[in-house]
Design an enzyme around this catalytic site. Sequence first.
Site, PDB file in Angstrom:
ATOM      1  N   GLU A   1      70.279  35.564  46.712  1.00 12.29           N
ATOM      2  CA  GLU A   1      71.745  35.468  46.794  1.00 12.29           C
ATOM      3  C   GLU A   1      72.462  36.803  46.991  1.00 12.29           C
ATOM      4  O   GLU A   1      73.187  37.263  46.104  1.00 12.29           O
ATOM      5  CB  GLU A   1      72.296  34.802  45.532  1.00 12.29           C
ATOM      6  CG  GLU A   1      71.841  33.380  45.366  1.00 12.29           C
ATOM      7  CD  GLU A   1      72.594  32.653  44.253  1.00 12.29           C
ATOM      8  OE1 GLU A   1      73.323  33.305  43.488  1.00 12.29           O
ATOM      9  OE2 GLU A   1      72.447  31.431  44.164  1.00 12.29           O
TER      10      GLU A   1
ATOM     11  N   GLU B   1      67.511  26.546  44.615  1.00  8.03           N
ATOM     12  CA  GLU B   1      68.173  26.408  43.305  1.00  8.03           C
ATOM     13  C   GLU B   1      69.209  25.301  43.382  1.00  8.03           C
ATOM     14  O   GLU B   1      69.977  25.224  44.349  1.00  8.03           O
ATOM     15  CB  GLU B   1      68.912  27.688  42.890  1.00  8.03           C
ATOM     16  CG  GLU B   1      68.020  28.785  42.385  1.00  8.03           C
ATOM     17  CD  GLU B   1      68.816  30.007  41.918  1.00  8.03           C
ATOM     18  OE1 GLU B   1      69.984  29.853  41.492  1.00  8.03           O
ATOM     19  OE2 GLU B   1      68.262  31.122  41.981  1.00  8.03           O
TER      20      GLU B   1
HETATM   21  C1  BGC Z   1      71.389  32.682  40.426  1.00  6.54           C
HETATM   22  C2  BGC Z   1      70.781  32.486  39.057  1.00  6.54           C
HETATM   23  C3  BGC Z   1      71.843  31.948  38.123  1.00  6.54           C
HETATM   24  C4  BGC Z   1      72.285  30.584  38.615  1.00  6.54           C
HETATM   25  C5  BGC Z   1      73.346  29.928  37.756  1.00  6.54           C
HETATM   26  C6  BGC Z   1      72.336  31.601  40.845  1.00  6.54           C
HETATM   27  O1  BGC Z   1      73.512  32.201  41.265  1.00  6.54           O
HETATM   28  O2  BGC Z   1      70.389  32.913  41.382  1.00  6.54           O
HETATM   29  O3  BGC Z   1      70.256  33.704  38.629  1.00  6.54           O
HETATM   30  O4  BGC Z   1      71.410  31.888  36.805  1.00  6.54           O
HETATM   31  O5  BGC Z   1      72.789  30.690  39.913  1.00  6.54           O
HETATM   32  O6  BGC Z   1      74.489  30.692  37.689  1.00  6.54           O
END
Ligand code: BGC
Length: 453
Positions: free
Chosen positions: A174, A362
């Site tokens: 990111e 994610e």
């Molecule tokens: C990131 C994580 C973070 C998650 C929730 C993403 O932006 O890669 O490190 O914990 O989102 O905020």
Amino acid sequence: MNKTDNSELNKAQFGDNFKWGVSTAAFQIEGAHDADGKGLSIWDVFTSQKGKVKGGHHAMTACDFYSSYKNDILLLGELNIPNFRFSLSWSRILPNGTSPVNQAGIDYYNQVIDFLLECGIEPWITLYHWDLPHELELKGGWTNRDSIAWFENYTEICAQNFGDRVKNWMIINEPSVFTGAGYFLGIHAPGKRGLSNYLKAVHHVTLATTAGAKVLRNIVPDANIGTTFSCTHIEPASTKKRDVAAAKRVDTLLNRTFIEPILGLGYPQADLPVLKKLNRYILPEDEKNMAFDFDFIGLQCYTREIVRASIFTPYVGAALVTAEKRNVPFTEMKWEVYPPSIYHLLKKFDTYKGIKKIIITENGAAFPDTVSNGEVKDNERTKYIQDHLQQLLKAKKEGVKVEGYFVWSLTDNFEWAEGYHTRFGLIYVDFDTQQRIIKQSGQWFRKFLSNHI
Ligand code: BGC
């Protein structure tokens, strides 16, 4: 989304080659901030400064993954999760950022990798998930053009040491978040602010992404190489011309600034004029060096934002209409729960010809979990995941090349500026005792992955 839809959801619908996994990051889980020769990272320093993280929380111990990795990997096995995404801590491997190598750091990751493989779990490495060595920050960090060479050197060491067994790699996590929050707003490490810091970081991170990928390709020719982008579905607050234009600028900033140059399209300066100021940092040879033929693109998607025009926000002229104000459901992060977002983003990114394959690296949610009689009944999280999977499936059925889904995250962990206040795990962590409890969402995911649903 009604109940019947989700009860029909099953793994087979996604195909045999679909990759299922969970994602984590070194700083958020490992702890052991100074163990066995590790150097300081910018997040070690940032968390030690007053007022930077909610409640003054730090990550010196975090989930203690450094010592208890075997236990957590066994839990991964128990949940039937076949792929594990984790990041390497640069300052554990290179305490000063460049040399010498800390053999104990290499040994540690070798043990993690070997244990994963022994358990039949595929390792997916992220090279950089925001924890730059502090020594490099003292030299300007990502605002220094030398950061490209520092990153190439670090990548080379990782590829040489782990590339024989690890075949799935992500270069950077990111970029828009850590450059925006860390170098423009100052709310994440290293706490820098201002447009010139931000623009320099943007350009150097872009070049480092492709430089790192090239190093990896040379050393591990059979690697599956990707990089990850945070993406947010953007809609204008009204059909008024100025709101529509503001939404386009925000979409450009959040969703296009980093992906387009690596696809060989250059920075999207026409739709966000402030990016023209990048030109003062772009050298003649950069244009061709910014592109790389990635095997996959990782998209990380959590929510949508509604945008209106605002003359008070410099450079983008836009403001977000918060979920709270709109009276729609939102998570502990105050992010709207809006599953169609993942569908729209998949469709949007699928239109880029240069993207061969998308993996959702994610997706997940923070809800106020509580333990009652040894159980965590996090129905909202289960539903969040199911609803997002339904939307992903819809896109896949329409031909989008999406070939994997990783939940954020395995365990509750250190959530950056939010500290331990927000919990994203499929597994609950009691941060006083380090006890783990598999939440109901984790139980559901296990059944789903075992084809028992
Ligand atoms: C990131 C994580 C973070 C998650 C929730 C993403 O932006 O890669 O490190 O914990 O989102 O905020």
